[in-house]
Design a protein around this motif. Structure first.
Motif, PDB file in Angstrom:
ATOM      1  N   VAL A 160       0.850  -1.182   0.000  1.00  0.00           N
ATOM      2  CA  VAL A 160       0.000   0.000   0.000  1.00  0.00           C
ATOM      3  C   VAL A 160       0.887   1.233   0.000  1.00  0.00           C
ATOM      4  N   VAL A 161       0.690   2.089  -1.004  1.00  0.00           N
ATOM      5  CA  VAL A 161       1.360   3.388  -1.057  1.00  0.00           C
ATOM      6  C   VAL A 161       0.280   4.438  -0.831  1.00  0.00           C
ATOM      7  N   PHE A 162       0.463   5.291   0.179  1.00  0.00           N
ATOM      8  CA  PHE A 162      -0.586   6.254   0.470  1.00  0.00           C
ATOM      9  C   PHE A 162       0.000   7.615   0.816  1.00  0.00           C
ATOM     10  N   SER A 163      -0.822   8.612   0.574  1.00  0.00           N
ATOM     11  CA  SER A 163      -0.494   9.995   0.915  1.00  0.00           C
ATOM     12  C   SER A 163      -1.714  10.604   1.589  1.00  0.00           C
ATOM     13  N   LEU A 164      -1.569  10.953   2.843  1.00  0.00           N
ATOM     14  CA  LEU A 164      -2.687  11.573   3.548  1.00  0.00           C
ATOM     15  C   LEU A 164      -2.952  12.971   2.998  1.00  0.00           C
ATOM     16  N   GLY A 165      -1.898  13.632   2.532  1.00  0.00           N
ATOM     17  CA  GLY A 165      -2.082  14.945   1.915  1.00  0.00           C
ATOM     18  C   GLY A 165      -2.904  14.866   0.643  1.00  0.00           C
TER      19      GLY A 165
END
Length: 241
Positions: A160-165
Protein backbone atom coordinates in the motif's frame (compact mmCIF):
# COMPACT_ATOMS: atom_id res chain seq x y z
CA UNK A 1 15.43 20.18 -2.68
CA UNK A 2 14.15 19.55 0.83
CA UNK A 3 16.64 19.21 3.67
CA UNK A 4 15.10 15.84 4.55
CA UNK A 5 16.06 13.32 1.83
CA UNK A 6 13.70 10.71 3.30
CA UNK A 7 10.76 12.59 1.73
CA UNK A 8 12.16 12.29 -1.81
CA UNK A 9 11.65 8.57 -2.43
CA UNK A 10 8.49 9.19 -4.50
CA UNK A 11 10.05 11.99 -6.56
CA UNK A 12 13.10 9.79 -7.21
CA UNK A 13 10.90 6.86 -8.32
CA UNK A 14 9.11 9.20 -10.74
CA UNK A 15 12.43 10.56 -12.10
CA UNK A 16 11.34 14.04 -10.98
CA UNK A 17 14.68 15.17 -9.52
CA UNK A 18 17.22 17.23 -11.41
CA UNK A 19 20.79 15.97 -11.87
CA UNK A 20 22.18 17.55 -8.70
CA UNK A 21 19.23 16.46 -6.57
CA UNK A 22 19.47 12.95 -7.98
CA UNK A 23 23.21 12.76 -7.25
CA UNK A 24 22.75 13.90 -3.65
CA UNK A 25 19.78 11.60 -3.09
CA UNK A 26 21.62 8.58 -4.50
CA UNK A 27 24.46 9.30 -2.09
CA UNK A 28 21.91 9.18 0.72
CA UNK A 29 20.32 6.07 -0.81
CA UNK A 30 23.59 4.15 -0.62
CA UNK A 31 23.60 4.53 3.18
CA UNK A 32 19.87 4.34 4.00
CA UNK A 33 18.30 0.88 3.78
CA UNK A 34 14.86 2.26 4.64
CA UNK A 35 14.81 4.62 1.65
CA UNK A 36 16.32 1.96 -0.61
CA UNK A 37 13.53 -0.50 0.27
CA UNK A 38 10.87 2.16 -0.21
CA UNK A 39 12.22 3.22 -3.62
CA UNK A 40 12.31 -0.41 -4.71
CA UNK A 41 8.69 -0.85 -3.68
CA UNK A 42 7.55 2.36 -5.36
CA UNK A 43 9.25 1.45 -8.63
CA UNK A 44 7.66 -2.00 -8.58
CA UNK A 45 4.24 -0.48 -7.89
CA UNK A 46 4.53 2.04 -10.72
CA UNK A 47 5.73 -0.63 -13.12
CA UNK A 48 2.85 -2.95 -12.26
CA UNK A 49 0.26 -0.23 -12.74
CA UNK A 50 1.84 0.88 -16.01
CA UNK A 51 1.49 -2.64 -17.35
CA UNK A 52 -2.28 -2.30 -16.99
CA UNK A 53 -2.33 0.42 -19.67
CA UNK A 54 -1.15 -1.96 -22.39
CA UNK A 55 -4.22 -3.62 -23.89
CA UNK A 56 -4.45 -6.26 -26.62
CA UNK A 57 -7.38 -7.47 -28.76
CA UNK A 58 -9.11 -10.44 -27.11
CA UNK A 59 -8.55 -13.92 -28.52
CA UNK A 60 -12.28 -14.15 -29.20
CA UNK A 61 -12.14 -11.45 -31.90
CA UNK A 62 -10.63 -13.65 -34.64
CA UNK A 63 -12.94 -16.56 -33.83
CA UNK A 64 -15.99 -14.29 -33.83
CA UNK A 65 -15.18 -12.72 -37.19
CA UNK A 66 -14.42 -16.09 -38.80
CA UNK A 67 -17.67 -17.57 -37.47
CA UNK A 68 -19.58 -14.73 -39.18
CA UNK A 69 -17.68 -15.35 -42.39
CA UNK A 70 -18.68 -19.03 -42.33
CA UNK A 71 -22.40 -18.26 -42.07
CA UNK A 72 -22.42 -15.36 -44.53
CA UNK A 73 -24.32 -16.47 -47.63
CA UNK A 74 -22.17 -16.78 -50.72
CA UNK A 75 -23.28 -15.72 -54.20
CA UNK A 76 -22.59 -17.50 -57.50
CA UNK A 77 -19.35 -16.65 -59.24
CA UNK A 78 -19.74 -14.06 -61.98
CA UNK A 79 -19.58 -15.73 -65.37
CA UNK A 80 -16.58 -14.91 -67.51
CA UNK A 81 -15.51 -15.44 -71.07
CA UNK A 82 -16.72 -14.31 -74.48
CA UNK A 83 -20.03 -16.12 -74.27
CA UNK A 84 -20.90 -14.67 -70.94
CA UNK A 85 -19.99 -11.13 -71.93
CA UNK A 86 -21.86 -11.30 -75.21
CA UNK A 87 -24.89 -13.43 -74.36
CA UNK A 88 -25.72 -12.70 -70.70
CA UNK A 89 -28.64 -10.45 -69.91
CA UNK A 90 -27.23 -7.02 -68.89
CA UNK A 91 -29.98 -6.64 -66.27
CA UNK A 92 -29.08 -10.06 -64.80
CA UNK A 93 -25.38 -9.10 -64.66
CA UNK A 94 -26.25 -5.83 -62.91
CA UNK A 95 -28.40 -7.64 -60.34
CA UNK A 96 -25.66 -10.22 -59.76
CA UNK A 97 -23.03 -7.54 -59.20
CA UNK A 98 -25.40 -5.79 -56.78
CA UNK A 99 -25.77 -9.02 -54.81
CA UNK A 100 -22.00 -9.40 -54.67
CA UNK A 101 -21.54 -5.85 -53.41
CA UNK A 102 -24.30 -6.35 -50.83
CA UNK A 103 -22.64 -9.52 -49.51
CA UNK A 104 -19.25 -7.80 -49.33
CA UNK A 105 -20.76 -4.81 -47.54
CA UNK A 106 -22.52 -7.09 -45.05
CA UNK A 107 -19.27 -8.91 -44.28
CA UNK A 108 -17.44 -5.61 -43.84
CA UNK A 109 -20.13 -4.36 -41.48
CA UNK A 110 -19.75 -7.51 -39.36
CA UNK A 111 -15.98 -7.02 -39.14
CA UNK A 112 -16.29 -3.29 -38.53
CA UNK A 113 -18.86 -3.86 -35.81
CA UNK A 114 -16.63 -6.39 -34.07
CA UNK A 115 -13.59 -4.14 -34.28
CA UNK A 116 -15.60 -1.13 -33.15
CA UNK A 117 -16.88 -2.91 -30.04
CA UNK A 118 -13.36 -4.04 -29.16
CA UNK A 119 -11.93 -0.57 -29.80
CA UNK A 120 -14.46 1.15 -27.53
CA UNK A 121 -13.96 -1.41 -24.78
CA UNK A 122 -10.18 -1.18 -24.94
CA UNK A 123 -10.26 2.62 -25.13
CA UNK A 124 -12.25 2.67 -21.90
CA UNK A 125 -9.84 0.25 -20.25
CA UNK A 126 -6.87 2.33 -21.34
CA UNK A 127 -8.52 5.54 -20.11
CA UNK A 128 -9.17 3.99 -16.70
CA UNK A 129 -5.61 2.70 -16.49
CA UNK A 130 -4.18 6.07 -17.50
CA UNK A 131 -6.35 7.82 -14.90
CA UNK A 132 -5.14 5.40 -12.24
CA UNK A 133 -1.55 5.91 -13.37
CA UNK A 134 -1.97 9.68 -13.00
CA UNK A 135 -3.40 9.27 -9.52
CA UNK A 136 -0.54 6.94 -8.59
CA UNK A 137 1.98 9.49 -9.84
CA UNK A 138 0.42 12.11 -7.57
CA UNK A 139 0.65 9.75 -4.60
CA UNK A 140 4.24 8.77 -5.36
CA UNK A 141 5.29 12.37 -5.80
CA UNK A 142 3.69 13.54 -2.56
CA UNK A 143 6.22 14.54 0.13
CA UNK A 144 4.33 12.46 2.70
CA UNK A 145 4.07 9.29 0.58
CA UNK A 146 4.50 6.14 2.64
CA UNK A 147 4.69 2.45 1.76
CA UNK A 148 3.30 -0.39 3.87
CA UNK A 149 3.12 -4.14 3.28
CA UNK A 150 0.72 -6.69 4.70
CA UNK A 151 0.38 -10.46 4.51
CA UNK A 152 -2.83 -11.81 3.04
CA UNK A 153 -4.53 -15.21 2.88
CA UNK A 154 -2.99 -18.24 1.16
CA UNK A 155 0.50 -16.78 1.10
CA UNK A 156 -0.46 -13.64 -0.82
CA UNK A 157 0.45 -10.11 0.17
CA UNK A 158 -0.29 -6.48 -0.60
CA UNK A 159 1.69 -3.29 -0.82
CA UNK A 160 0.00 0.00 0.00
CA UNK A 161 1.36 3.39 -1.06
CA UNK A 162 -0.59 6.25 0.47
CA UNK A 163 -0.49 9.99 0.91
CA UNK A 164 -2.69 11.57 3.55
CA UNK A 165 -2.08 14.94 1.92
CA UNK A 166 -3.47 13.60 -1.37
CA UNK A 167 -6.19 11.64 0.41
CA UNK A 168 -5.40 8.59 -1.73
CA UNK A 169 -4.04 5.12 -1.19
CA UNK A 170 -2.84 2.67 -3.85
CA UNK A 171 -3.46 -0.98 -3.00
CA UNK A 172 -1.23 -3.38 -4.97
CA UNK A 173 -2.18 -7.06 -4.51
CA UNK A 174 0.25 -9.90 -5.07
CA UNK A 175 -0.96 -13.49 -5.41
CA UNK A 176 -4.24 -12.72 -3.66
CA UNK A 177 -6.97 -15.03 -4.88
CA UNK A 178 -10.43 -16.10 -3.75
CA UNK A 179 -12.06 -19.49 -4.10
CA UNK A 180 -14.13 -20.20 -7.24
CA UNK A 181 -17.43 -18.32 -7.12
CA UNK A 182 -16.04 -15.76 -4.66
CA UNK A 183 -14.35 -12.37 -5.02
CA UNK A 184 -11.91 -10.36 -2.94
CA UNK A 185 -13.23 -6.85 -2.29
CA UNK A 186 -11.32 -3.86 -0.91
CA UNK A 187 -12.96 -1.45 1.53
CA UNK A 188 -12.11 1.91 3.02
CA UNK A 189 -13.10 1.64 6.68
CA UNK A 190 -13.51 4.74 8.85
CA UNK A 191 -15.11 3.90 12.16
CA UNK A 192 -18.54 2.49 11.33
CA UNK A 193 -18.46 3.84 7.80
CA UNK A 194 -17.43 1.27 5.20
CA UNK A 195 -17.06 2.15 1.53
CA UNK A 196 -16.12 -0.19 -1.32
CA UNK A 197 -12.92 0.63 -3.22
CA UNK A 198 -13.35 -2.14 -5.80
CA UNK A 199 -12.79 -5.80 -6.53
CA UNK A 200 -9.31 -7.29 -6.63
CA UNK A 201 -8.58 -8.39 -10.21
CA UNK A 202 -5.38 -10.41 -10.61
CA UNK A 203 -2.47 -8.20 -9.50
CA UNK A 204 -3.91 -4.90 -10.72
CA UNK A 205 -3.60 -1.95 -8.34
CA UNK A 206 -6.67 -0.24 -6.88
CA UNK A 207 -6.64 3.49 -6.15
CA UNK A 208 -8.77 4.33 -3.11
CA UNK A 209 -9.72 7.98 -2.66
CA UNK A 210 -10.99 9.85 0.38
CA UNK A 211 -8.65 8.30 2.95
CA UNK A 212 -7.28 9.99 6.06
CA UNK A 213 -5.25 9.17 9.17
CA UNK A 214 -8.17 7.26 10.70
CA UNK A 215 -8.83 5.09 7.65
CA UNK A 216 -8.16 1.38 7.36
CA UNK A 217 -8.00 -0.59 4.11
CA UNK A 218 -9.73 -3.92 4.61
CA UNK A 219 -9.97 -6.92 2.30
CA UNK A 220 -12.90 -9.33 2.56
CA UNK A 221 -14.07 -12.44 0.73
CA UNK A 222 -17.41 -11.75 -0.93
CA UNK A 223 -19.88 -13.53 -3.24
CA UNK A 224 -19.08 -13.40 -6.94
CA UNK A 225 -19.43 -9.81 -8.15
CA UNK A 226 -18.94 -8.22 -4.74
CA UNK A 227 -21.33 -6.86 -2.12
CA UNK A 228 -22.73 -3.42 -1.18
CA UNK A 229 -21.38 -4.01 2.36
CA UNK A 230 -18.93 -6.58 3.76
CA UNK A 231 -20.45 -9.99 4.48
CA UNK A 232 -17.41 -11.42 6.27
CA UNK A 233 -14.58 -10.20 8.54
CA UNK A 234 -11.51 -8.75 6.78
CA UNK A 235 -8.78 -11.24 5.90
CA UNK A 236 -6.30 -8.35 5.56
CA UNK A 237 -6.23 -4.92 7.19
CA UNK A 238 -3.87 -1.98 6.64
CA UNK A 239 -4.25 1.01 8.98
CA UNK A 240 -3.23 4.24 7.25
CA UNK A 241 -1.41 5.98 10.06
Amino acid sequence: MTDDPHTLTGAYALDALDDEERRRFEEHLSTCDTCADEVKGLLATASRLGAGINVSPPESLHAGVMSQVRVTRQVPRLASGPDAESGADPLHRARLRARVLTAVAAALLVVAGSLGTVAVSQQRRAARAEQAAGQLAQVLGAPDARTLTAAGPSGGSARVVFSLGQGRAVFVPHDLNAAPGRDLQLWVIRGRTVRSAGLVTADRPIVAAGVDAGSVLGLTIEPDGGSPQPTSPPVLQVPLA
